[in-house]
Write an enzyme that holds these catalytic residues in place. Structure first.
Site, PDB file in Angstrom:
ATOM      1  CB  ALA A 242      -0.924  -0.011   1.226  1.00  0.00           C
ATOM      2  CD  GLU A 245       0.976  -1.594  -6.840  1.00  0.00           C
ATOM      3  OE1 GLU A 245       0.305  -0.833  -7.564  1.00  0.00           O
ATOM      4  OE2 GLU A 245       1.581  -2.583  -7.273  1.00  0.00           O
ATOM      5  CB  SER A 247       2.269   7.115  -3.357  1.00  0.00           C
ATOM      6  OG  SER A 247       1.854   7.284  -2.018  1.00  0.00           O
ATOM      7  CB  CYS A 353      -5.747   5.216   3.918  1.00  0.00           C
ATOM      8  SG  CYS A 353      -4.044   4.944   3.373  1.00  0.00           S
ATOM      9  CD  GLU A 362       5.130   8.964  -0.901  1.00  0.00           C
ATOM     10  OE1 GLU A 362       6.071   8.289  -0.458  1.00  0.00           O
ATOM     11  OE2 GLU A 362       4.058   8.447  -1.318  1.00  0.00           O
TER      12      GLU A 362
END
Length: 404
Positions: A242, A245, A247, A353, A362
Site C-alpha cells: 500500500a 502502489e 502513491s 487509510c 508525496e
C-alpha cells in the site's frame, strides 16, 4: 425495501469495465445505489455505488472484514475456490480485521507510523524528487511513471520500512500480480515468494534492528504487547504494498489529468499554493483505489432500499461513490478547486487509510517540483489513452511525455 431471498438479476462486469468503469456506473445508478454484480472472474457479490450508502457501509460494524471468515466465504462462492489474490497469511493485517483486534493492531502500527514521523519526511521526499527530476534534464521524452511516479514512493517506503531499494523490482512485480489477482497466474506461488522474502527480511531485522519502522514493530510496545510473526508478515505486506502502489497511481493519475488540461496545469504552476486542493480533486476523480477491499455481512443489513442477508460478500466502489452526481454533478477544473472536495478515496471509519498523510505529501511534492521544472511538459502523443490496469487499483503502466 427489497429483500434478497432468492435469485436476483446480477449485473455482469465485462473486461471493458476497467477502461471506463463510469459507463457501467451511469447505467447502474438507475437501478439504485446497491446492486448485485458478477466480476469477470465469476465472483458474485453486492456492490455499493452511492456516496451516502458507501460512507455508511464503510463505518458499519456489521460489514465485517475478519480475514478468516472472509476467506471461508470466498472458498465457498468463488468459482475456482480462490478470488482473493494474496494468501490468507499475507492478508492477515489490520485492513482485514475488526474491532477489538483492529484497534490493537492499529495502535501497534500507529506508535511507529506517526504524523510527526511522516511530516519529518518532507525534506527527504523533496530531495528524492529533485534527484529524480535532475536525471531528466536534457532528455526530450520519458515515461513519467518509470522516471518519477514509481521510484519516488518506492524509495520513500523502502527507507521508512528499512527495505533494500535493490529489491524493488521483485516486490513491485509480486505486489502487482497479487493486487490484480490474474486468474492465469499462480497466486499461491507468488504469495509464497512474497512471504519468504518478508520472513527473511524480518528475521534479519530481529537479528540486527535499525531505526526503521519494521524494526520498531518487532520490538515490544510500552504495555508489553507485540505483533506475532504471522502478524508481522501481514503488516509488512500491507505497509510495503500500500505504501508504494497507491502513491504511484495518485501521482500518475494526477499528472495525466493536468496534461489533459493545459490551462489548469499552467495555473497550478503559477499558483503552487493551489496544488494541495488540486490533489484532493485528483483523489476524488481518479483516486488510485477503485474499490475498497472486500467485506461480508455478519447479519442482515438494510442499505439503499435493499436488505443484504448475513454471510454475503460486499464491495464498496470508492470511485463510483466519489462520482455520485448528487454531490459532484459539476466538478471544478483542477486549478479552480476552492476547498477540499467531498471524497472517500482513503476510505472512512476505523479502516481509514493510515498512510493518507504520506500519500498526499508525496503527491504534492511531486506535482509542485515537476510543474516548476518542466514548463513545456506535454503528452508525447496528444491522443494517448491510458492502458488501465485490469484490477481494482485505478492506474496504468506507462505515461509517455515530452519534456521540451
Amino acid at each position: 425495501m427489497t429483500q434478497f431471498g432468492g435469485p436476483v438479476r446480477e449485473e455482469t462486469i465485462g473486461i471493458d469495465f476497467f477502461d471506463d468503469p463510469h459507463k457501467y456506473y451511469r447505467r447502474w445508478r438507475a437501478k439504485g445505489p446497491v446492486l448485485r454484480v458478477r466480476r469477470p472472474n465469476g465472483l458474485p457479490h453486492w456492490l455499493i455505488i452511492g456516496y451516502d450508502e458507501a460512507r455508511t457501509a464503510l463505518a458499519d460494524p456489521r460489514m465485517r472484514k475478519n480475514v478468516t471468515d472472509l476467506y471461508e466465504i470466498l472458498r465457498r462462492v468463488a468459482p475456482d475456490g480462490r478470488g482473493a489474490g494474496a494468501s490468507e497469511l499475507l492478508n492477515s493485517h489490520m485492513l482485514n480485521s475488526d474491532a477489538p483486534e483492529h484497534t490493537r493492531l492499529r495502535k501497534l502500527v500507529g506508535r511507529e507510523f506517526t504524523g510527526r514521523r511522516v511530516a519529518a519526511l518532507r525534506p527527504r521526499i523533496e530531495h528524492i524528487t529533485k534527484g529524480l527530476l535532475d536525471q531528466l534534464e536534457g532528455r526530450e521524452q520519458v515515461d513519467l511513471i518509470e522516471a518519477l511516479a514509481a521510484p519516488l514512493p518506492v524509495m520513500v517506503i523502502c527507507e521508512l520500512l528499512g527495505v533494500p531499494f535493490d529489491d524493488r523490482e521483485k516486490f513491485q512485480e509480486w505486489s502487482r500480480i497479487l493486487l490484480d489477482a490474474d486468474p492465469d497466474l499462480d497466486m499461491a506461488a507468488v504469495s509464497q515468494q512474497m512471504t519468504d522474502y518478508l520472513t527473511a527480511l524480518l528475521e534479519a531485522k530481529r537479528a540486527a534492528p535499525g531505526d526503521d519502522l519494521l524494526s520498531g514493530l518487532i520490538a515490544d510496545s510500552e504495555d508489553g504487547d507485540r505483533l506475532s510473526t504471522d502478524e508481522l508478515i501481514g503488516m509488512a505486506f500491507l505497509l510495503l504494498v500500500a505504501g508504494h502502489e497507491t502513491s504511484l497511481h495518485l501521482i500518475a493519475n494526477g499528472v495525466y489529468m493536468m496534461l489533459r488540461d493545459r490551462e489548469a496545469m499552467d495555473a497550478l504552476r503559477a499558483h503552487p499554493d493551489r496544488i494541495p486542493a488540486a490533489t484532493e480533486e485528483v483523489l476524488r476523480r481518479f483516486g488510485p483505489v477503485g474499490w475498497a477491499t472486500m467485506r461480508y455481512t455478519s447479519e442482515a443489513v438494510s442499505l439503499g432500499g435493499v436488505t443484504i442477508p448475513a454471510g454475503e460478500l460486499v464491495c464498496v466502489s470508492l470511485d463510483a461513490a466519489n462520482h455520485d452526481p448528487e454531490y459532484n454533478e459539476d466538478p471544478p477544473r483542477l486549478h479552480q478547486v476552492d476547498e477540499s472536495p467531498k471524497h472517500l478515496a482513503f476510505g472512512h471509519g476505523i479502516h481509514f487509510c493510515l498512510g493518507a498523510p504520506l500519500g498526499r505529501l508525496e503527491a504534492n511534492v511531486a506535482f509542485t517540483q515537476l510543474l516548476q521544472r518542466f514548463g513545456d511538459l506535454r503528452l508525447a502523443d496528444p491522443d494517448y489513452f491510458p492502458d488501465w490496469r485490469i484490477g481494482f487499483m485505478r492506474g496504468f503502466g506507462s505515461l509517455p511525455v515530452r519534456l521540451k
